[in-house]
Write an enzyme that holds these catalytic residues in place. Structure first.
Site, PDB file in Angstrom:
ATOM      1  N   ARG A   1       0.897  -1.228  -0.091  1.00  0.00           N
ATOM      2  CA  ARG A   1      -0.124   0.080   0.044  1.00  0.00           C
ATOM      3  C   ARG A   1       0.888   1.233   0.023  1.00  0.00           C
ATOM      4  O   ARG A   1       0.593   2.149   0.621  1.00  0.00           O
ATOM      5  CB  ARG A   1      -1.168   0.173   1.264  1.00  0.00           C
ATOM      6  CG  ARG A   1      -1.870  -1.168   1.345  1.00  0.00           C
ATOM      7  CD  ARG A   1      -2.931  -1.198   0.269  1.00  0.00           C
ATOM      8  NE  ARG A   1      -3.511  -2.631   0.093  1.00  0.00           N
ATOM      9  CZ  ARG A   1      -3.312  -3.451  -0.405  1.00  0.00           C
ATOM     10  NH1 ARG A   1      -1.970  -3.481  -0.957  1.00  0.00           N
ATOM     11  NH2 ARG A   1      -3.823  -4.725  -0.330  1.00  0.00           N
ATOM     12  N   SER A  42     -11.825  -0.614   2.425  1.00  0.00           N
ATOM     13  CA  SER A  42     -10.814  -0.972   3.552  1.00  0.00           C
ATOM     14  C   SER A  42      -9.975   0.400   4.063  1.00  0.00           C
ATOM     15  O   SER A  42      -9.537   1.180   3.372  1.00  0.00           O
ATOM     16  CB  SER A  42      -9.742  -1.846   3.229  1.00  0.00           C
ATOM     17  OG  SER A  42     -10.273  -3.084   2.738  1.00  0.00           O
ATOM     18  N   GLU A  81      -5.666   4.158   5.403  1.00  0.00           N
ATOM     19  CA  GLU A  81      -5.339   3.811   3.967  1.00  0.00           C
ATOM     20  C   GLU A  81      -5.768   5.126   3.093  1.00  0.00           C
ATOM     21  O   GLU A  81      -5.103   5.313   2.276  1.00  0.00           O
ATOM     22  CB  GLU A  81      -6.080   2.302   3.543  1.00  0.00           C
ATOM     23  CG  GLU A  81      -5.311   2.176   2.180  1.00  0.00           C
ATOM     24  CD  GLU A  81      -5.926   0.355   2.132  1.00  0.00           C
ATOM     25  OE1 GLU A  81      -6.394   0.331   0.981  1.00  0.00           O
ATOM     26  OE2 GLU A  81      -5.646  -0.481   2.808  1.00  0.00           O
TER      27      GLU A  81
END
Length: 345
Positions: free
Chosen positions: A174, A245, A341
């Site tokens: 990520r 998410s 995120e």
């Protein structure tokens, strides 16, 4: 006969544009100056202008991985560069390209229609092709970085277009060179290398369960299974605002993992680099009792503790307040730090 190319049209400018439909949280937000970017030339033109005027600026794709404030001052570049094509093919792989504004899920669908499997585990991830390398999106045991050959981008520092190889993108979990250098690179095109030798990737628990009686599914079957699983776990942004998410799965030293596993035998985790283990953030949050809870206009999705939702009239401040509560409780109980995120603009 005039053989000169006609000059590209200027990017469309819309002042005070509402971005409520351009962010999947559905937050009320507006852009002071919104530029519709449909060609790479638009990027250089707008960036040169905003730098000369010393205006703040940012790029907005599908709005699926961002937390927007009520007002975005200065310039907002709406990434709408379209188009995808097969560039070349050899005995081992196929090179394909896609514009930065192409819808990611539609791109995955197109690759399967071209008989180019490999991206099916990444089906139904919201957002655009141009945003995919920035976050190095991944799901069900596959990361997009495995398939990236190179990217084309405008470098705001040098005010020139450049090409970056996969290695130069510095892709990690990520993370990427682009994420660590915000407001520098604007990705206009991504080049993918799809191997011709394909193998089903169904080792993640949800997919393994789905195919327990079919160990050799086709790419299309995996694609449909991923869509089914994600639809069950994740709410439709058109019905309830969310960014998928919300927290990254934390990666901890193997010693810390073993200590936690001794205390919590049901701890959900995944393999990672040597000496480390990736923990399931959703499981940690669920154990803290957050799943299905609500805090004013925002809350945690009832089917997946990793998803924060906007029940209506929520704001960036509301969602970040809830996120802080979750981070503090998880840290107090497990000694694990959760990182957000989505990008906070």
């Amino acid at each position: 006969m005039n053989s000169q190319k006609s000059a590209p049209s200027r990017p469309k400018l819309v002042p005070n544009l509402s971005l409520k439909e351009r962010n999947t949280f559905g937050f009320e937000a507006s852009a002071e100056l919104a530029y519709e970017i449909t060609s790479p030339e638009h990027v250089s033109e707008v960036i040169n202008e905003v730098l000369n005027k010393k205006l703040p600026w940012r790029v907005l794709g599908g709005g699926s991985n961002v937390i927007l404030p009520k007002l975005l001052p200065g310039a907002t570049l709406l990434m709408n560069i379209a188009g995808q094509e097969i560039i070349s093919s050899d005995n081992h792989s196929v090179l394909i390209s896609a514009g930065g504004g192409v819808n990611w899920h539609e791109f995955v669908t197109w690759t399967l229609e071209q008989n180019l499997p490999g991206l099916e585990n990444l089906a139904l991830i919201p957002g655009t092709v141009g945003a995919a390398p920035i976050q190095n999106i991944g799901a069900y045991g596959v990361e997009i970085g495995e398939y990236i050959e190179s990217v084309e981008a405008f470098d705001a520092h040098s005010q020139a277009f450049t090409a970056l190889t996969k290695e130069q993108c510095q892709l990690a979990y990520r993370d990427s060179h682009f994420k660590r250098n915000p407001n520098r690179f604007i990705l206009t095109k991504v080049i993918f290398r799809i191997p011709k030798q394909w193998k089903a990737r169904i080792h993640y628990a949800d997919l393994a369960k789905q195919f327990s009686e079919n160990p050799n599914p086709s790419p299309e079957e995996i694609f449909l299974a991923v869509c089914k699983i994600r639809t069950h776990k994740l709410p439709d942004p058109k019905l309830i605002g969310n960014a998928g998410s919300f927290f990254q799965n934390p990666i901890v030293p193997i010693e810390q993992f073993e200590t936690l596993l001794h205390k919590y035998p049901e701890l959900v985790s995944y393999p990672d680099a040597a000496g480390k283990r990736k923990l399931a953030a959703g499981w940690l949050i669920d154990q803290c009792g957050f799943k299905g809870q609500r805090m004013g206009n925002v809350g945690i999705y009832e089917n997946q503790a990793l998803v924060l939702v906007n029940h209506g009239n929520g704001t960036a401040q509301d969602i970040l307040g809830l996120a802080k509560c979750i981070q503090e409780k998880v840290h107090d109980q497990f000694g694990v730090k959760l990182d957000i995120e989505p990008n906070i603009l």
